[in-house]
Design a protein around this motif. Structure first.
Motif, short mmCIF file in Angstrom:
data_model
loop_
_atom_site.label_atom_id
_atom_site.label_comp_id
_atom_site.label_asym_id
_atom_site.label_seq_id
_atom_site.Cartn_x
_atom_site.Cartn_y
_atom_site.Cartn_z
N ALA A 31 65.52 51.46 88.57
CA ALA A 31 65.25 52.71 88.37
C ALA A 31 64.06 53.37 87.62
CB ALA A 31 66.50 53.00 87.22
N LEU A 32 63.40 52.51 87.04
CA LEU A 32 62.18 52.92 86.54
C LEU A 32 61.13 52.96 87.37
CD1 LEU A 32 61.56 51.36 82.92
CD2 LEU A 32 61.78 53.68 83.61
N LEU A 33 61.04 51.70 88.38
CA LEU A 33 60.00 51.79 89.42
C LEU A 33 60.28 53.05 90.49
CD1 LEU A 33 57.88 50.26 91.19
CD2 LEU A 33 59.97 49.38 92.48
N GLY A 34 61.81 53.37 90.50
CA GLY A 34 61.94 54.41 91.62
C GLY A 34 61.44 55.81 91.10
N ILE A 35 61.31 56.22 90.00
CA ILE A 35 60.81 57.33 89.36
C ILE A 35 59.31 57.54 89.01
CG2 ILE A 35 61.85 57.31 87.00
CD1 ILE A 35 61.63 60.33 89.36
N LEU A 36 59.10 56.36 88.32
CA LEU A 36 57.71 56.39 87.65
C LEU A 36 56.42 56.03 88.84
CD1 LEU A 36 58.42 55.20 84.10
CD2 LEU A 36 58.58 57.37 85.12
N TYR A 37 56.72 55.18 89.74
CA TYR A 37 55.70 54.52 90.75
C TYR A 37 55.00 55.93 91.02
CZ TYR A 37 53.52 52.21 94.49
OH TYR A 37 52.64 51.66 95.61
N ASN A 38 53.59 55.68 91.10
CA ASN A 38 52.75 56.88 91.54
C ASN A 38 52.96 58.00 90.61
OD1 ASN A 38 50.37 57.21 93.21
ND2 ASN A 38 51.61 59.00 94.09
N LYS A 39 53.42 58.03 89.36
CA LYS A 39 53.69 59.11 88.35
C LYS A 39 54.55 59.97 88.80
CE LYS A 39 49.19 59.85 90.16
NZ LYS A 39 48.67 60.82 90.48
N GLY A 40 55.61 59.44 89.80
CA GLY A 40 56.64 60.51 90.22
C GLY A 40 56.22 61.27 91.39
N GLU A 41 55.09 61.17 91.72
CA GLU A 41 54.56 61.92 92.82
C GLU A 41 54.64 61.21 94.18
OE1 GLU A 41 50.88 64.29 90.24
OE2 GLU A 41 50.41 62.77 91.65
N ILE A 42 56.02 61.05 94.52
CA ILE A 42 56.32 60.41 95.86
C ILE A 42 57.55 60.92 96.11
CG2 ILE A 42 57.36 58.39 94.63
CD1 ILE A 42 56.52 56.53 96.94
N CYS A 43 57.57 61.21 97.68
CA CYS A 43 58.72 62.05 98.11
C CYS A 43 60.06 61.38 98.06
CB CYS A 43 58.48 62.57 99.56
SG CYS A 43 57.85 61.25 100.65
N VAL A 44 60.10 60.08 97.95
CA VAL A 44 61.46 59.26 98.22
C VAL A 44 61.52 58.89 96.58
CG1 VAL A 44 61.25 58.52 100.33
CG2 VAL A 44 60.17 57.17 98.53
N ALA A 45 60.88 59.44 95.45
CA ALA A 45 61.36 59.09 94.19
C ALA A 45 62.72 59.16 93.73
CB ALA A 45 60.57 60.10 93.39
N SER A 46 63.36 58.14 92.87
CA SER A 46 64.78 58.10 92.84
C SER A 46 65.07 59.28 91.57
CB SER A 46 65.31 56.77 92.53
OG SER A 46 64.45 56.21 91.56
N SER A 47 64.75 60.30 91.72
CA SER A 47 65.08 61.38 90.55
C SER A 47 66.31 61.65 90.18
CB SER A 47 64.17 62.62 90.85
OG SER A 47 64.78 63.16 92.00
N ARG A 48 67.21 61.33 90.90
CA ARG A 48 68.73 61.23 90.47
C ARG A 48 69.30 59.85 90.51
NH1 ARG A 48 72.17 64.27 94.29
NH2 ARG A 48 71.02 63.28 95.79
N VAL A 49 69.52 59.37 89.25
CA VAL A 49 70.13 58.00 89.19
C VAL A 49 71.82 58.17 88.42
CG1 VAL A 49 69.98 55.73 87.89
CG2 VAL A 49 67.92 57.40 88.57
N ILE A 93 60.93 67.80 91.74
CA ILE A 93 60.03 68.28 90.64
C ILE A 93 58.64 67.29 90.92
CG2 ILE A 93 59.34 67.63 88.08
CD1 ILE A 93 62.58 67.69 87.71
N PHE A 94 58.56 66.23 91.53
CA PHE A 94 57.41 65.64 92.01
C PHE A 94 56.74 64.94 90.67
CE2 PHE A 94 54.25 64.71 95.28
CZ PHE A 94 55.21 64.20 96.42
N GLY A 95 57.45 64.39 90.05
CA GLY A 95 56.77 64.00 88.60
C GLY A 95 57.53 62.87 87.92
N PRO A 96 57.20 62.59 86.79
CA PRO A 96 58.25 61.25 86.16
C PRO A 96 59.06 61.76 85.30
CG PRO A 96 55.91 61.81 84.75
CD PRO A 96 55.87 62.74 86.17
N VAL A 97 60.03 62.45 86.11
CA VAL A 97 61.34 62.92 85.32
C VAL A 97 62.69 62.65 86.08
CG1 VAL A 97 62.48 65.24 84.81
CG2 VAL A 97 59.93 65.19 84.84
N MET A 98 63.51 61.86 85.28
CA MET A 98 64.75 61.40 85.88
C MET A 98 65.77 62.01 85.23
SD MET A 98 66.47 57.51 85.18
CE MET A 98 65.20 56.79 85.77
N ALA A 99 66.98 62.48 86.24
CA ALA A 99 68.09 62.88 85.95
C ALA A 99 69.13 61.77 85.97
CB ALA A 99 68.39 63.99 86.69
N LEU A 100 69.75 61.35 84.66
CA LEU A 100 70.87 60.56 84.67
C LEU A 100 72.14 60.95 84.57
CD1 LEU A 100 70.60 57.22 84.43
CD2 LEU A 100 70.65 57.61 82.02
#
Length: 511
Positions: A300-318, A410-417
């Motif tokens: 979960a951390l890798l999924g949202i924080l990798y490349n500071k969240g600037e990745i189109c597949v970021a796991s921003s909804r957990v 958002i395209f940043g290090p922000v996770m919604a849990l």
């Protein structure tokens, strides 16, 4: 919004001090447009600044290409396609040159990784280990395919002999985003080269330096003049000129959904050029009760924080099943607080700066909006340091599906849990988005993994892993995440067109 600089706390590691203590800074060698094998000034003579997100200082001034420059680049690409050797070379010869290109990228991995760090804020170590080598590997993968592009012999129902040819589509426009400048550049350039196309590349205005450096390496590798052209500049001018150009046969774009719409409209209004779009995402990561909690937290951390969240597949909804939710949250917050934000050249750092001021302020806007909407901020939410575009890893709980931080990319290090009870509920929540780029599933139950992976509408689904990209694995989206595929042999298809050739069999009654 303007961030409150007074509330930015000091970082534990240097963010903008003597980066030379970590690695030698690259010399900026190439800042002009690359057209027909030469570095040239823009027709207008205009330049723009590219900014170091670590320090907010100017790295260099880069030539600002416009419509006239795109015209020149297209003219060179068209000449190279219609009359030059590249499309007419045996595929094995194109592959040989592409292999040399790949070797040159490997030889210059340090310079390219450093350019990614100062231009995009990417971690130098990861860029050197993954991003730049993946670009070289992409070239090698498609170099191996270059002499294996062929059509089929058809079994006609009447007295005809027929077959198909797969021919390069022609001149293509490749519009590259700023979050993975070199990786995505070569996910498009490599299959285009393999098929025999010629191209005009527009890198993002935030990150032009690595594309220009790679253009230099392309010439050293022996790619003929006019085959690969690079026009640096802005989307509304250079990008729009590519999308609407009557002599460009196809466009491949990675970026936002809104810009993807504009590219489709421009293509439709001009010459109905082929369009491939890899757009936004709001990807779900679904964690079930039977999962190893420590592994799930790591993913979960890798999924949202990798490349500071600037990745189109970021796991921003957990989404976490209720049986392990409390334990998961406790461990997740603890790990997030240990995450080190700082200078991307420092090997101890986990997260560098956001790419630019605009993106930095956009992320802070969403964080503030999440607070106003009533979400619980578990950790993070603030800028870091007094210079540079650094933001703390940020985790929200008690979120609702209609909140902006849940709906918008958002395209940043922000996770919604979020918490769920049943498989059906998890599937419904995961699919409750206009996007469909990627998804993750964490479970030890094969039946659950199979059921959920077949039920989620996304272009790629990772089970008990995340960011498992590979040159051989097609990548692209469903719904408003776009269409067409990068990577894999399927990526060749958007740079090819099918021609059917039919001839009557001797003494055919149809003559």
């Amino acid at each position: 919004m303007q961030p409150d600089r007074e509330r930015r706390r000091e970082m534990e590691t240097p963010s903008n001090g003597s980066s030379d203590s970590f690695v030698k800074m690259p010399t900026i060698k190439f800042t002009k447009l690359f057209i027909n094998g030469e570095f040239v000034d823009s027709v207008s003579g205009k330049t723009f600044e590219t900014i170091d997100p670590r320090t907010e200082e100017v790295i260099a001034r880069v030539a600002e290409g416009d419509k006239e420059d795109v015209n020149l680049a297209v003219e060179a690409a068209r000449q190279a396609f219609d009359h030059g050797p590249w499309p007419r070379l045996p595929g094995s010869e194109r592959g040989r040159i592409m292999m040399k290109f790949a070797d040159l990228i490997d030889e210059h991995v340090e310079e390219l990784a450093a350019l990614e760090a100062i231009d995009a804020g990417k971690l130098f170590g990861l860029a050197k280990l993954r991003d730049i080598p993946s670009a070289a590997n992409s070239l090698r993968y498609y170099a191996g395919a270059a002499d294996k592009i062929h059509g089929e012999v058809l079994k006609m129902s009447r007295e005809f002999h027929a077959y198909t040819l797969r021919e390069p589509i022609g001149v293509v426009g490749l519009i590259i985003p700023w979050n993975f400048p070199t990786t995505i550049l070569f996910s498009k350039v490599s299959p285009a080269l393999a098929t025999g196309c010629t191209m005009v590349v527009k890198p993002a205005e935030q990150t032009p330096l690595s594309a220009l450096y790679c253009a230099h390496l392309a010439k050293l590798a022996g790619i003929p003049n006019g085959v690969l052209n690079v026009v640096t500049g802005f989307g509304p001018t250079a990008g729009a000129a590519i999308s609407s150009h009557m002599d460009i046969d196809g466009v491949s774009f990675t970026g936002s959904t809104n810009i993807g719409r504009e590219i489709m409209q421009a293509a439709a209004k001009s010459n109905l050029k082929v369009v491939s779009l890899e757009l936004g995402g709001k990807s779900p990561l679904v964690i079930f009760d039977d999962a190893d909690v420590d592994k799930a937290v790591q993913l979960a951390l890798l999924g949202i924080l990798y490349n500071k969240g600037e990745i189109c597949v970021a796991s921003s909804r957990v989404f976490v099943q209720e049986g392990i939710y409390d334990e998961f949250v406790k461990k997740l917050v603890g790990k997030a607080k240990d995450w080190v934000v700082g200078d991307p050249f420092d090997p101890k750092v986990n997260q560098g700066p956001q790419v630019d001021k605009k993106q930095f302020e956009k992320i802070l806007f969403y964080i503030d909006h999440g607070k106003r909407e009533g979400a619980s901020l578990l950790t993070g939410g603030k800028p870091v340091g007094d210079k540079g575009y650094y933001i703390e890893p940020t985790i929200f709980a008690d979120v609702k599906e209609d909140m902006l931080i849940v709906k918008d990319e958002i395209f940043g290090p922000v996770m919604a849990l979020m918490k769920f009870k049943t498989i059906d509920e998890a599937i419904k929540m995961a699919n409750n988005t206009k996007y469909g780029l990627a998804a993750g599933i964490v479970t030890n139950n094969l039946d659950v993994a199979n059921t959920v992976s077949r039920s989620i509408r996304a272009g790629i689904v990772w089970i008990n892993c995340y960011f498992a990209f590979d040159s051989d694995c097609p990548f692209g989206g469903y719904k408003m995440s776009g269409f067409g595929r990068d990577n894999g042999l399927e990526a060749l298809q958007k740079y090819l067109q099918v021609k059917s050739v039919v001839t009557p069999i001797y003494n055919s009654p149809w003559l």
